[in-house]
Design a protein around this motif. Structure first.
Motif, PDB file in Angstrom:
ATOM      1  N   VAL A  78       0.828  -1.194   0.000  1.00 11.38           N
ATOM      2  CA  VAL A  78       0.000   0.000   0.000  1.00 11.38           C
ATOM      3  C   VAL A  78       0.871   1.256   0.000  1.00 11.38           C
ATOM      4  O   VAL A  78       2.059   1.217   0.330  1.00 11.38           O
ATOM      5  N   LYS A  79       0.249   2.361  -0.386  1.00 12.83           N
ATOM      6  CA  LYS A  79       0.917   3.660  -0.390  1.00 12.83           C
ATOM      7  C   LYS A  79       0.375   4.470   0.790  1.00 12.83           C
ATOM      8  O   LYS A  79      -0.837   4.632   0.940  1.00 12.83           O
ATOM      9  N   ILE A  80       1.289   4.965   1.627  1.00 10.19           N
ATOM     10  CA  ILE A  80       0.903   5.629   2.873  1.00 10.19           C
ATOM     11  C   ILE A  80       1.241   7.115   2.831  1.00 10.19           C
ATOM     12  O   ILE A  80       2.342   7.510   2.448  1.00 10.19           O
ATOM     13  N   TYR A  81       0.289   7.923   3.266  1.00 11.69           N
ATOM     14  CA  TYR A  81       0.452   9.371   3.357  1.00 11.69           C
ATOM     15  C   TYR A  81       0.609   9.759   4.827  1.00 11.69           C
ATOM     16  O   TYR A  81      -0.239   9.427   5.661  1.00 11.69           O
ATOM     17  N   VAL A  82       1.704  10.438   5.158  1.00 11.07           N
ATOM     18  CA  VAL A  82       1.943  10.862   6.546  1.00 11.07           C
ATOM     19  C   VAL A  82       1.180  12.153   6.803  1.00 11.07           C
ATOM     20  O   VAL A  82       1.460  13.189   6.196  1.00 11.07           O
ATOM     21  N   GLU A  83       0.196  12.093   7.687  1.00 12.63           N
ATOM     22  CA  GLU A  83      -0.672  13.231   7.987  1.00 12.63           C
ATOM     23  C   GLU A  83      -0.009  14.142   9.026  1.00 12.63           C
ATOM     24  O   GLU A  83       0.353  13.698  10.113  1.00 12.63           O
ATOM     25  N   ASP A  84       0.159  15.415   8.674  1.00 17.72           N
ATOM     26  CA  ASP A  84       0.795  16.342   9.613  1.00 17.72           C
ATOM     27  C   ASP A  84      -0.071  17.567   9.917  1.00 17.72           C
ATOM     28  O   ASP A  84       0.384  18.541  10.496  1.00 17.72           O
ATOM     29  N   GLU A  85      -1.358  17.481   9.531  1.00 16.16           N
ATOM     30  CA  GLU A  85      -2.280  18.589   9.827  1.00 16.16           C
ATOM     31  C   GLU A  85      -3.302  18.166  10.883  1.00 16.16           C
ATOM     32  O   GLU A  85      -3.420  18.795  11.938  1.00 16.16           O
ATOM     33  N   PHE A  86      -4.047  17.109  10.590  1.00 16.26           N
ATOM     34  CA  PHE A  86      -5.070  16.641  11.521  1.00 16.26           C
ATOM     35  C   PHE A  86      -4.462  15.753  12.603  1.00 16.26           C
ATOM     36  O   PHE A  86      -3.418  15.150  12.412  1.00 16.26           O
ATOM     37  N   LEU A  98      14.645  -0.993   5.158  1.00 18.25           N
ATOM     38  CA  LEU A  98      14.534  -2.129   4.238  1.00 18.25           C
ATOM     39  C   LEU A  98      13.098  -2.593   4.011  1.00 18.25           C
ATOM     40  O   LEU A  98      12.763  -3.037   2.914  1.00 18.25           O
ATOM     41  N   GLU A  99      12.263  -2.520   5.050  1.00 17.99           N
ATOM     42  CA  GLU A  99      10.866  -2.939   4.920  1.00 17.99           C
ATOM     43  C   GLU A  99       9.985  -2.095   5.822  1.00 17.99           C
ATOM     44  O   GLU A  99      10.428  -1.632   6.879  1.00 17.99           O
ATOM     45  N   VAL A 100       8.731  -1.900   5.390  1.00 15.93           N
ATOM     46  CA  VAL A 100       7.710  -1.265   6.217  1.00 15.93           C
ATOM     47  C   VAL A 100       6.449  -2.107   6.068  1.00 15.93           C
ATOM     48  O   VAL A 100       6.082  -2.496   4.963  1.00 15.93           O
ATOM     49  N   PHE A 101       5.783  -2.413   7.183  1.00 18.41           N
ATOM     50  CA  PHE A 101       4.539  -3.166   7.084  1.00 18.41           C
ATOM     51  C   PHE A 101       3.599  -2.809   8.224  1.00 18.41           C
ATOM     52  O   PHE A 101       4.028  -2.441   9.319  1.00 18.41           O
ATOM     53  N   GLY A 102       2.314  -2.881   7.927  1.00 14.82           N
ATOM     54  CA  GLY A 102       1.294  -2.661   8.933  1.00 14.82           C
ATOM     55  C   GLY A 102       0.767  -3.998   9.428  1.00 14.82           C
ATOM     56  O   GLY A 102       0.914  -5.027   8.757  1.00 14.82           O
ATOM     57  N   THR A 103       0.161  -3.991  10.619  1.00 18.79           N
ATOM     58  CA  THR A 103      -0.399  -5.213  11.180  1.00 18.79           C
ATOM     59  C   THR A 103      -1.814  -4.951  11.665  1.00 18.79           C
ATOM     60  O   THR A 103      -2.106  -3.904  12.256  1.00 18.79           O
ATOM     61  N   GLY A 104      -2.714  -5.898  11.409  1.00 20.53           N
ATOM     62  CA  GLY A 104      -4.092  -5.758  11.856  1.00 20.53           C
ATOM     63  C   GLY A 104      -4.876  -7.023  11.558  1.00 20.53           C
ATOM     64  O   GLY A 104      -4.422  -7.894  10.809  1.00 20.53           O
ATOM     65  N   THR A 105      -6.068  -7.114  12.120  1.00 16.59           N
ATOM     66  CA  THR A 105      -6.879  -8.317  11.951  1.00 16.59           C
ATOM     67  C   THR A 105      -7.274  -8.540  10.497  1.00 16.59           C
ATOM     68  O   THR A 105      -7.243  -9.664   9.999  1.00 16.59           O
ATOM     69  N   ALA A 106      -7.655  -7.476   9.793  1.00 14.22           N
ATOM     70  CA  ALA A 106      -8.167  -7.630   8.426  1.00 14.22           C
ATOM     71  C   ALA A 106      -7.106  -8.158   7.472  1.00 14.22           C
ATOM     72  O   ALA A 106      -7.308  -9.163   6.786  1.00 14.22           O
ATOM     73  N   ALA A 107      -5.950  -7.492   7.414  1.00 19.04           N
ATOM     74  CA  ALA A 107      -4.917  -7.855   6.442  1.00 19.04           C
ATOM     75  C   ALA A 107      -3.864  -8.781   7.027  1.00 19.04           C
ATOM     76  O   ALA A 107      -3.113  -9.402   6.290  1.00 19.04           O
ATOM     77  N   VAL A 108      -3.755  -8.867   8.327  1.00 13.59           N
ATOM     78  CA  VAL A 108      -2.707  -9.579   9.065  1.00 13.59           C
ATOM     79  C   VAL A 108      -1.396  -8.806   8.911  1.00 13.59           C
ATOM     80  O   VAL A 108      -0.949  -8.128   9.815  1.00 13.59           O
ATOM     81  N   ILE A 109      -0.768  -8.918   7.738  1.00 10.09           N
ATOM     82  CA  ILE A 109       0.431  -8.140   7.424  1.00 10.09           C
ATOM     83  C   ILE A 109       0.171  -7.377   6.130  1.00 10.09           C
ATOM     84  O   ILE A 109      -0.187  -7.974   5.115  1.00 10.09           O
ATOM     85  N   SER A 110       0.328  -6.069   6.170  1.00  8.82           N
ATOM     86  CA  SER A 110       0.109  -5.240   4.984  1.00  8.82           C
ATOM     87  C   SER A 110       1.397  -4.507   4.639  1.00  8.82           C
ATOM     88  O   SER A 110       1.768  -3.528   5.289  1.00  8.82           O
ATOM     89  N   PRO A 111       2.128  -4.968   3.614  1.00  5.48           N
ATOM     90  CA  PRO A 111       3.386  -4.312   3.259  1.00  5.48           C
ATOM     91  C   PRO A 111       3.152  -2.905   2.715  1.00  5.48           C
ATOM     92  O   PRO A 111       2.135  -2.626   2.079  1.00  5.48           O
ATOM     93  N   VAL A 112       4.082  -2.015   3.005  1.00  4.35           N
ATOM     94  CA  VAL A 112       4.011  -0.629   2.537  1.00  4.35           C
ATOM     95  C   VAL A 112       5.077  -0.431   1.468  1.00  4.35           C
ATOM     96  O   VAL A 112       6.258  -0.699   1.695  1.00  4.35           O
ATOM     97  N   GLY A 113       4.651   0.023   0.298  1.00 10.25           N
ATOM     98  CA  GLY A 113       5.577   0.212  -0.818  1.00 10.25           C
ATOM     99  C   GLY A 113       6.072   1.631  -0.960  1.00 10.25           C
ATOM    100  O   GLY A 113       7.189   1.872  -1.447  1.00 10.25           O
ATOM    101  N   PHE A 114       5.243   2.619  -0.530  1.00 11.03           N
ATOM    102  CA  PHE A 114       5.606   4.026  -0.665  1.00 11.03           C
ATOM    103  C   PHE A 114       5.163   4.802   0.570  1.00 11.03           C
ATOM    104  O   PHE A 114       4.113   4.519   1.148  1.00 11.03           O
ATOM    105  N   LEU A 115       5.968   5.794   0.954  1.00  9.73           N
ATOM    106  CA  LEU A 115       5.648   6.697   2.059  1.00  9.73           C
ATOM    107  C   LEU A 115       5.805   8.136   1.581  1.00  9.73           C
ATOM    108  O   LEU A 115       6.826   8.483   0.973  1.00  9.73           O
ATOM    109  N   LYS A 116       4.790   8.986   1.857  1.00 13.22           N
ATOM    110  CA  LYS A 116       4.876  10.408   1.495  1.00 13.22           C
ATOM    111  C   LYS A 116       4.786  11.244   2.757  1.00 13.22           C
ATOM    112  O   LYS A 116       3.878  11.078   3.573  1.00 13.22           O
ATOM    113  N   TRP A 117       5.739  12.148   2.929  1.00  7.58           N
ATOM    114  CA  TRP A 117       5.727  13.098   4.033  1.00  7.58           C
ATOM    115  C   TRP A 117       6.162  14.456   3.497  1.00  7.58           C
ATOM    116  O   TRP A 117       7.223  14.589   2.887  1.00  7.58           O
ATOM    117  N   GLU A 118       5.309  15.467   3.678  1.00  7.58           N
ATOM    118  CA  GLU A 118       5.536  16.791   3.116  1.00  7.58           C
ATOM    119  C   GLU A 118       5.774  16.654   1.604  1.00  7.58           C
ATOM    120  O   GLU A 118       4.931  16.102   0.909  1.00  7.58           O
TER     121      GLU A 118
END
Length: 382
Positions: A176-184, A295-315
């Protein structure tokens, strides 16, 4: 709680949905569990009833002051026909932590697990068996007092509903592609960020819409005070593989203590991998990425179990993690956890609980097989 669970049979059962079109949370089973609370009787009248609408007064507490908590877990069907739950004790433990924060009377954790198992056993035919599929279980508690005024409800309703769900990723895992929120801001220490309550998710919707408009899948939240320390994704906890270590934000009162998060940390330590639960600044993380150490970024949760992150955007910075595909460690964690959950891998850590089918149901199944065998037997002519 020594109460027995009553069963109210439905007049008519639903047609099962196409297993190939399940999605997530679109279909619901024939029955649900329901139990009520009052100050005089405590939690009482546990029952399994036909799934359907519930009647609440328009002034009910839940509508006006959001006194609600919920959980999410799954039931899995193994290749040999058993039904497994994954760490339901941790979900119930967390539900009571959420209840304490929302000033809701605590539940008897063992009894609610018993209720879940009973309901799942009744709905065993709704558990899909294709790869990646499962039966999602949603227990939740709502305040039901029919009175306005900011105060805790005196009455509550606990419900458990079930939904057959498909594979989160389909046929292959897509980073997944993740956007780093810095306003809300989602939560701050001292608030309800660590509780699994609907208000936390309502507070995330505006930023989620913003991220999708920018072409990203989910939001990564920063701390609510300094806006520089990483906390969690909208529906997942987050992990970073930095060289030969794995980092994840430390639980600080504003981060949900995920069951999958806890399981991943347990597995990594079991494998001898160094895990650091710490404050992680987004600036430091991006510097690690610039030095090719992320080297790697991944999220964890019941729905996906492991969700790899391919892109990160900050500013104005966008980083590609690895080659934009699932990493070796992420894949190993996914395979191991899903293997344990579905009974394909040995459960060395004792995380699964089996749902036993009652004798009456086993007898009914045996009769069905006998009838099927008799139908296939050639007719005898005289």
């Amino acid at each position: 709680m020594g109460q027995s669970i009553t069963f109210h049979k439905a007049d008519q059962l639903k047609a099962k949905p196409d297993a190939g079109q399940l999605g997530f949370g679109k279909y619901f089973t024939d029955y649900m569990f329901e139990m009520d609370y009052s100050a005089e009787e405590g939690w009482h009248d546990p029952r399994i009833v036909p799934y359907g609408p519930i009647s609440l007064d328009p002034a009910a507490t839940i509508f006006h002051y959001g006194q609600e908590v919920f959980e999410g877990l799954k039931a899995y069907r193994t290749e040999d026909g058993r039904i497994l739950l994954f760490r339901p004790d941790k979900n119930m433990e967390r539900m009571n932590q959420s209840c304490a924060r929302l000033n809701i009377p605590e539940i008897d954790e063992k009894f609610v697990i018993k209720a879940i198992k009973k309901l799942v056993a009744v709905e065993k035919d709704w558990i899909p068996s294709q790869s990646g599929q499962s039966l999602y279980i949603r227990p939740f508690i709502i305040g039901t007092d029919p009175a306005l005024g900011v105060h805790p409800s005196n009455t509550y309703k606990l419900l458990i509903i079930l939904s057959p769900v498909g594979s989160y990723f389909g046929n292959s895992i897509h980073p997944v592609k993740i956007y780093v929120e810095d306003e809300f801001v989602r939560a701050v220490k001292g608030g309800v960020g660590y509780a699994k309550t609907s208000g936390n998710y309502a507070a995330s919707l505006k930023a989620q819409t913003k991220s999708e408009e920018l072409g990203f899948d989910q939001v990564l939240w920063l701390d609510g005070v300094e806006h520089k320390y990483i906390e969690e994704v909208g529906s997942m906890n987050i992990f970073f593989k930095i060289e030969d270590e794995v980092w994840t934000p430390a639980l600080n009162g504003s981060i949900l203590p995920g069951v999958t998060r806890n399981s991943v940390i347990g597995l990594l330590k079991h494998w001898g991998i160094t895990v650091k639960e710490k404050k992680i600044s987004v600036r430091k993380l991006f510097k690690k990425a610039e030095k090719q150490k992320l080297l790697e970024v991944f999220g964890t949760g019941t729905a996906a179990v492991i969700s790899p992150v391919g892109f990160l955007k900050w500013e104005d910075k966008v980083i590609k993690v690895g080659n934009g595909e699932i990493g070796e460690l992420s894949q190993k964690l996914y395979d191991t956890l899903t293997g344990i959950q579905t009974g394909k891998s040995e459960d060395q850590l004792g995380w699964t609980q089996e749902v036993k089918i009652e004798k009456e149901e086993v007898k009914e199944k045996a009769v069905d097989k006998a009838e099927e065998k008799a139908e296939k037997k050639p007719a005898v002519t005289e």
